[in-house]
Design an enzyme around this catalytic site. Structure first.
Site, PDB file in Angstrom:
ATOM      1  N   SER A   1       3.926   2.325   8.482  1.00 39.68           N
ATOM      2  CA  SER A   1       3.769   1.091   7.518  1.00 39.68           C
ATOM      3  C   SER A   1       5.164   1.147   6.603  1.00 39.68           C
ATOM      4  O   SER A   1       5.775   2.035   6.249  1.00 39.68           O
ATOM      5  CB  SER A   1       2.627   1.850   6.332  1.00 39.68           C
ATOM      6  OG  SER A   1       1.481   1.841   6.831  1.00 39.68           O
TER       7      SER A   1
ATOM      8  N   HIS B   1       0.580  -1.374  -0.040  1.00 38.78           N
ATOM      9  CA  HIS B   1       0.050   0.070   0.091  1.00 38.78           C
ATOM     10  C   HIS B   1       0.828   1.196   0.203  1.00 38.78           C
ATOM     11  O   HIS B   1       0.474   2.140  -0.232  1.00 38.78           O
ATOM     12  CB  HIS B   1      -0.931  -0.109   1.100  1.00 38.78           C
ATOM     13  CG  HIS B   1      -0.644   0.322   2.505  1.00 38.78           C
ATOM     14  ND1 HIS B   1      -0.047  -0.474   3.253  1.00 38.78           N
ATOM     15  CD2 HIS B   1      -0.437   1.400   3.092  1.00 38.78           C
ATOM     16  CE1 HIS B   1       0.300  -0.163   4.605  1.00 38.78           C
ATOM     17  NE2 HIS B   1       0.025   1.309   4.543  1.00 38.78           N
TER      18      HIS B   1
ATOM     19  N   ASP C   1       0.990  -7.820   2.506  1.00 38.21           N
ATOM     20  CA  ASP C   1       1.018  -6.251   2.104  1.00 38.21           C
ATOM     21  C   ASP C   1       2.590  -6.085   1.790  1.00 38.21           C
ATOM     22  O   ASP C   1       2.945  -5.142   2.790  1.00 38.21           O
ATOM     23  CB  ASP C   1       0.502  -5.345   3.070  1.00 38.21           C
ATOM     24  CG  ASP C   1       0.352  -4.072   2.947  1.00 38.21           C
ATOM     25  OD1 ASP C   1       0.751  -3.609   1.643  1.00 38.21           O
ATOM     26  OD2 ASP C   1      -0.311  -3.241   3.423  1.00 38.21           O
TER      27      ASP C   1
END
Lengths: 715, 715
Positions: A649, A85, A221
Site C-alpha cells: 500500500s 488509508h 486513495d
C-alpha cells in the site's frame, strides 16, 4: 548451490523469465535485478537495471516505509506520497468534531500549517543493506530448536546493536529464503511527519468496504505528508523548529498516463507472502486457518458496531480499527475463495511432490523433520489467534500487558531483552501508550474482549491456558463479572497513569497497583511460556527450512525460473504491465477507469457520496492537461499485473522511464489469495492514476504550490 | 395524418432510421417492414423486406403464440421451440415425485411417448391480420366515456363473432396506437400440445433467480413441444388418435453461429410496452407504481415460502407461481432502477413538452382532457393492485369468483357477455378450474390471502370497498376468522365440485351452496362496480389518446423517426445486431458466453448445480460441429440489441439470411425498464445460442431423431 548462482545459469539457457507462464510473478530483491536485465528490458524497461540494484541510492532511496505501508518522496523537501488509508491514523489524530479532516479533507495553508502525525507514526529511510548470513549463523550451526533460535536471535541483536551504536540509524536483520540468508538493514527513523494534503474521505475512501478489493475502482486513495528533521539534518522528535527533510532522492511525477500494455514497475515493502511454504501449510491455510479468521474477524466487527452504535465519539475512536478489521475479514474470505478457485492446494502438492522426487538425498532428512514440526503448531492455532487478538485489538489490556512485559524485559541487560522491548523500542511503546486516548471507549473494549474470551472459553481443555482461565473464569457469568470488575477499577484509561507506570517499567521496577496490571502478571507469564514453545518450533523451522529452499532452488532452476525470497517487509521490485482483467466468462474489466464511474456509482449516501465539488468539477468537464488523450476524459484508477501484497500500500508505480505514474493501493478481489499463490489469470494490482491526483490538486481542491513543488503543471 | 403516411415522407427525406440515436428501438408491425427496407438492408438484412410483411405467410407464419410467450415451428411436423420457462407449466404438469421431469429433464422415446400439456396450454397460429378501424369506430364516434368504450367493445365482439362463425379459428381485435387503429386477428387455436424434449432444470433454469435478468448468462432455457391436430388437420382437444400438425411454415436452424456485430432479427408476441405513454404516466410509474409493486410481490413471495417451507408437495405445487412472482418482483425493481438511471421521467417530460408546443391546435383539447382523466385512475392504484392479486394469485377464491361471474354473464345473450366469459371462452375457464389441483395447497392460499387482505385493511377509507370489508372484516382477528371459516367449509378444493358448478354457471343458473361461492356473490358485484368505473375512464382514454398519438406522429416525423405501436401481444419484428454491453465504467460484457462460465459458476448447490453429464461433457471438450470457430469452444448464450419485452420469451432469433440462430429468453438487468423507455446504451436481449441446443441434443442428452427432424447435423 545458492539461488544467486542458479539464476545466471537458468537465464543463460535462454529460459528467460518473460517467456514463462509465471512471467510477472516475483517480488525481486533489488540486488537480483542486474541478473534479470534481459527479461526486464524485454518487458519494456528503458533504464539500466543495474541502477535499480542499490536500495540506498537513487532512485530506490526515494522509496521508504511509511506507517504500515510504503511511501515515496516526491520533492526535494521531504514531501511524501502514500495512501489515504496508510495515513488514516494521521488524519484521524488531527481530526475533531470541530475540524473533521476525515470527512472534509485537509490542505495545509503553507508549511507552518502542516499538522504533526500521531506519535507512533514513522517513516523509515533505508541507508544500508548488507548480507550478514555467516555472522548470523556462526553460533547457530550444530544447535537445534530453541537454542538454534536463540543463537540466531542473539547474533541478530548483536549485529543490530553494533549497527545502531552511533545512534544515527535504526537497524534490523532480515531473514531471506526462510533462514537461508540474512541481511542487515539500516534505516533512518523519521518521527516528525506532518499532514500536508488529504482528500475528503468520500474521495480517499470512495466506496469503502463495498468497493474494497474491487475493480473497477474509483478511489483517490492518496495523502501527502512531509518528513521533518532537526536543524542538523538528523532525525528528531516533533519540534516547531524542525526543518523539511532533504530526501536522498525523490521521484519525478510523470505528465503522461498509463494505457493498456504499457510497461510498469513498482517498488515497496510487501509485508509477507507464503509462496514457498510447504504443501501441508497450503492445505492447513485452506482447510482451517482462513475459515477460522473469517469467523473471528466478523465477530469482532459485529461487536464494535453494536457497542458503538449509539456513541458518536466511540465510533470516531474505533473508525480506524474497524476499517482495519473489515479489511482483514474481507481479505481472509477472498484468500480462501481465490485459493479454492486456483486449486492451489492440489497444485502446490503436485509441485512439491515432483520437487521432492528430484531432491538431492542430503536434504531429505531435514525436509522430513520440517514437515513433522509444522504439524505441531497447527494444533494450537485457534488459541493463538484468540490470544493475539485480545492483546492486539484492545487498548487498556494491551497497555497493561505491554507495561508488565516491559518491566520484566527491562530487568535484564538490554541485549538479552526480547525484540520490541529494548531501549531502542521504548519510544515506540510510549507512542502506543499515548495514542490510547484517541482510540478507546470502555464499553467497546469490554464488548470486544467479551466476544474473544467467550470464544476462547469454548476451546477444548488442551488448548486453554490456566492463567487466562483464572483471570476470566470458565463461564459467561464469570467472564462478565471479571471484565466489569477490571474495567470499573482500572486507572489505565488515564494517560498520566499509563505514562507514570511506563517510566517505572522501563527501569524494571514494580508497577503501581491496578486491577489490569494485577491480571497482566500471570497473563504475561503464560504468554512467555507459549512464546517459548512457539520459538522452539520456530527455531527448528529456521534450521530446517533452508533444506526445503535448496530443494526448491534446484527444482526451479530445472524449470528455468529464478526464485525471489518470500516477502518480509524489505524493499522489493515487481515489474510487468498495465493489463485488463478477465475475471470470468464473458466479462472484461478495462485497465483504466474514468470519472464517469464516480458519477455512476454515486448514490449521495455513504460510501458512494462523492463530494459536491468533485461532482460539479466532473460535470464541468474541465480536465485540462490531466485528461487522457484517447479516452478524452479524466482517468481515476488503473490496473497492472504487478506482484504485490499487503505492505505494498502506497508503493509508487513507475513507467518505463522510471517516472511516477501511479500509487498502489489495493488488489482486485480475485487476487487477494496471491500472498500464497500467484495466479497470472487473476493477479492484478490497483493504483491511483497520478493524473487524477494532479487534477484534484489543480481543479477540485486546489493546492497549486504542491504541484509546483512536485514539478508538474498546476492546471 | 396517419402514421402509415408519415413514414415514407420521413424516409424519403433521407432520415433513415439506422442513422438515428434510436436506430435499434422498435417493435415493428410486419406491415411496416416494406417501408423500413432501407434501414433493414443497411443493418445487414439479406432477404426481401416485403417477404416479412405478411404475418400469415412464410416465414412469419412459423412464429406463434405459445403459453404466455412465443414459439416457432422448427419442423414440418409441428415441432415447436420455446423456452423452458414458457413450457414450465407443461413440464410441471407431467412431473410427479416418481418422474421428476423438472429436475431430470425429459426426452420422449418416440412420438407415442410425447406427453400432453396441461389443459389450458395453447398454441395460437395467426391466419389472418386485417385492418378494421372504421368498422370498430363507426358506432363510437360522437360518444364519450363508458358509451365510447361499450361501442368499441360491441363492435369488436361483433367482428370477432363474425370471424369465428364457421368455428375454424379464434379471433380477436387488436388496438394499435391506443385506439387510433384496430386490426382483426384470426388464429388457429391448438390445444393438443405435447412435451417432446426438456433439459434438466439445472440447465434450463441454470442460475435461477440469481442469474435472472443477468448477463453474462449460461442457461439452456429451451424446450421442444409438438402441436397435434385431429386426423382432419383441424384443431382438436387431446386425443391419442391426433396427428402432428403440419405447420404452414417452419424455421430452418442455422449450422452457423452468431458473432459480435452480426445482423440479427427477432419475431414474437411482445406483451405490453408503454413507450408512448404521457409524461404524467411516466412520473406515476417511477414515483408510485413500481415501488408499490416491489413491496407487494415481495410480501407474497415471503408468504408462499414460509407457508410451504415444511411441505414438499406444496412447494412443488407453488413452484411455478413462486417463480413467476419472483420474476415479477425483480422486474419491477429493475424497471425502477433503470428508469431512474436513464432519467426517463425528465426526458419523457422534456420530449412531451416540446411535442405539445408543436402540436396542431385541433388536438390540444383532447390531450388536455386525457391528462385530467389519467390522474383519476392513479388515486385507486393500490386497491386495484391488491384486488387483482387476490383473484389472480389464489386458486379456490379465483374459482369461486370465476364461477359467479360466469353465472352472471351467462344469463345474458352471448354477444353481450364480458370478454372472457363468452361461450368461446368456456373451455379456457374449464382449463383453469381443472388445473387447480396441481397448483393448490389450502394453507398456502390462506396465507397469501391473509397477506394481501392485511395490506388491504390498511388502506384509507376512500380506497376500501364495502363488500370486501364485509366479507373479510376490518381487523386482523376478523380476517383470520373469516379465512378459517371459508376454507374449512368450502368444497371447491374438489375438482368434481368445481366442474359441477361450472356446468350450472355456464347455463346462467344458481350455483350449489358453498361458503366461497356465497362470499363471491357480493365480491363480484363490487368487482363489476369497480370495473364499470374503470371502463368509463378507459373509454375516455380510448377516445382521447388518438389525439396524443397524432401529435406524436407529427413530432416524430419532424425528427425523421417512424412510430411503431406500443406492444400489445401481436406479432412484431425487431432488428439490430449482436452487440456487447458496457454496463458501467470499466466493464465490458462479451456478447457470447461459453461453457467455461457454467463451470466457473458451478457450486454443486442450487441454483448453480449443473448436471454431472453436462460437466463431464464440458470437461471432455467434444464439441464437434457446434464449437465456435474463433472461440474454439462451445458457446451457450448470446446478446443482441433487439427490442423486446415480456411475451418475447421464446421468440426465434434469425440471422441475415433468416435462419434460426437463437432463442430469446431474457433481458439484461440494465434493460428491464425498456417496457417504458428504450435506452440504447443498456437495452440488450439475451438468447440461447442454437449451437448450445444442438450440442446438448447431440452429445449430452442425445436426441438424434430430433436433430434430424430439424435438418441439422446429429453431431
Amino acid at each position: 548451490m545458492s539461488p544467486r548462482k542458479a539464476l545466471p545459469t537458468a537465464l543463460a539457457l535462454g529460459l528467460t523469465l518473460a517467456a514463462g507462464a509465471h512471467a510477472d510473478e516475483g517480488m525481486w530483491m533489488p540486488t537480483q535485478l542486474p541478473e534479470l536485465a534481459k527479461p526486464l528490458q524485454a518487458a519494456g524497461f528503458k533504464g539500466n537495471p543495474a541502477d535499480l540494484a542499490n536500495v540506498t541510492a537513487p532512485p530506490l532511496s526515494a522509496v521508504v516505509r511509511a506507517g504500515g505501508g510504503t511511501g515515496s518522496f516526491v520533492s526535494a523537501d521531504g514531501l511524501l506520497l502514500t495512501n489515504h488509508h496508510v495515513a488514516m491514523g494521521v488524519i484521524q489524530y488531527n481530526s475533531s468534531p470541530e475540524h473533521n479532516f476525515i470527512n472534509d479533507g485537509f490542505i495545509a495553508k503553507g508549511r507552518a500549517d502542516e499538522r504533526p502525525a500521531n506519535p507512533d507514526f514513522r517513516v523509515l529511510v533505508t541507508v544500508g543493506f548488507d548480507k550478514v548470513t555467516d555472522q548470523v549463523l556462526a553460533q547457530a550451526r550444530g544447535k537445534t530448536g530453541r537454542a538454534y533460535f536463540d543463537a540466531v536471535d542473539a547474533a541478530s541483536k548483536q549485529i543490530v546493536a553494533e549497527c545502531e551504536k552511533d545512534g544515527s540509524v535504526r537497524c534490523s536483520v532480515a531473514n531471506m529464503y526462510y533462514g537461508t540468508d540474512f541481511y542487515r538493514i539500516a534505516q533512518l527513523e523519521l518521527s516528525d511527519v506532518r499532514l500536508v494534503y488529504a482528500p475528503p474521505r468520500a474521495i480517499g475512501n470512495y466506496g469503502d468496504e463495498i468497493d474494497n478489493f474491487m475493480w473497477p475502482r474509483h478511489t483517490g486513495d492518496f495523502t501527502l505528508l512531509r518528513a521533518y528533521v532537526g536543524k542538523d539534518g538528523k532525525p528528531a522528535a516533533y519540534s516547531k523548529d524542525n526543518v523539511p527533510y532533504q530526501a536522498p532522492a525523490h521521484l519525478q511525477m510523470s505528465v503522461e498516463g498509463p494505457k493498456e500494455g504499457d510497461y510498469a514497475m513498482l517498488a515497496g515493502y510487501p509485508g509477507i507472502t507464503y509462496r514457498h511454504r510447504t504443501a501441508a501449510e497450503f492445505a492447513g491455510q485452506i482447510d482451517t486457518v482462513l475459515p477460522r479468521r473469517v469467523s473471528v474477524f466478523q465477530q469482532m466487527i459485529d461487536t464494535i458496531e453494536a457497542a458503538s452504535a449509539k456513541d458518536a465519539q466511540a465510533r470516531t475512536r474505533y473508525a480506524s480499527q474497524l476499517q482495519s478489521l473489515k479489511n482483514n475479514r474481507k481479505r481472509a474470505a477472498g484468500e480462501l475463495e481465490g485459493l479454492l478457485r486456483s486449486d492451489a492446494k492440489a497444485q502446490r502438492a503436485a509441485d512439491e511432490q515432483a520437487m521432492l522426487a528430484a531432491t538431492d538425498r542430503k536434504y531429505q532428512g531435514d525436509i522430513k523433520a520440517l514437515l513433522t514440526n509444522l504439524s505441531q503448531g497447527a494444533a494450537v492455532g485457534e488459541r493463538d489467534l484468540l490470544l493475539e487478538q485480545m492483546a492486539g485489538q484492545s487498548q487498556l489490556l494491551r497497555s497493561a500487558l505491554l507495561l508488565e512485559r516491559l518491566r520484566i524485559e527491562s530487568a535484564k541487560p538490554d541485549a538479552q531483552r526480547e525484540t520490541g522491548y529494548q531501549q531502542r523500542d521504548q519510544a515506540m511503546i510510549e507512542g502506543v501508550l499515548k495514542q490510547v486516548q484517541r482510540r478507546y471507549a470502555p464499553e467497546v473494549e469490554k464488548a470486544l474482549l467479551s466476544t474473544l474470551l467467550t470464544r476462547y472459553q469454548q476451546l477444548p481443555d488442551a488448548q486453554r491456558v490456566a492463567e487466562f482461565d483464572a483471570a476470566f473464569g470458565r463461564t459467561p457469568a464469570q467472564l462478565a463479572q471479571a471484565l466489569d470488575t477490571l474495567y470499573a477499577g482500572t486507572q489505565l484509561g488515564d494517560e498520566a497513569q499509563r505514562l507514570s507506570r511506563f517510566a517505572v517499567a522501563r527501569e524494571g521496577k514494580a508497577l503501581a497497583a491496578d486491577p489490569l496490571i494485577a491480571v497482566a502478571g500471570p497473563l504475561v507469564a503464560a504468554q512467555l511460556r507459549i512464546e517459548n514453545e512457539s520459538k522452539t518450533r520456530e527455531g527448528e523451522q529456521l534450521r530446517l527450512r533452508p533444506a526445503y529452499m535448496q530443494a526448491l532452488f534446484a527444482w526451479r532452476a530445472k524449470q528455468g525460473r529464478a526464485v525471489y525470497p518470500d516477502a518480509n517487509r524489505t524493499l522489493r521490485i515487481s515489474y510487468g504491465k498495465v493489463e485488463a482483467l478477465h475475471p470470468r466468462d464473458g466479462v472484461t474489466y478495462s485497465p483504466v477507469t474514468t470519472v464517469a464511474g464516480i458519477v455512476e456509482k454515486n448514490t449521495n449516501a455513504y460510501p458512494f457520496d462523492a463530494p459536491k465539488p468533485l461532482l460539479a468539477a466532473i460535470a464541468k468537464g474541465d480536465f485540462g492537461s490531466t485528461a487522457d488523450p484517447a479516452l478524452k476524459t479524466q482517468t481515476v484508477n488503473f490496473l497492472t499485473n504487478l506482484d504485490t501484497t499487503g505492505g505494498n500500500s502506497g508503493s509508487p508505480v513507475l513507467n518505463a522511464k522510471g517516472e511516477l505514474i501511479g500509487l498502489n493501493f489495493d488488489s482486485n478481489w480475485e487476487s487477494v489469495s496471491a500472498s500464497w499463490w500467484f495466479d497470472p489469470r487473476y493477479k492484478r494490482a490497483v493504483h491511483v492514476d497520478m493524473r487524477y491526483l494532479r487534477w484534484l490538486l489543480a481543479k477540485v481542491y486546489p493546492a497549486p504550490e504542491l504541484l509546483k513543488e512536485m514539478g508538474v503543471p498546476a492546471e
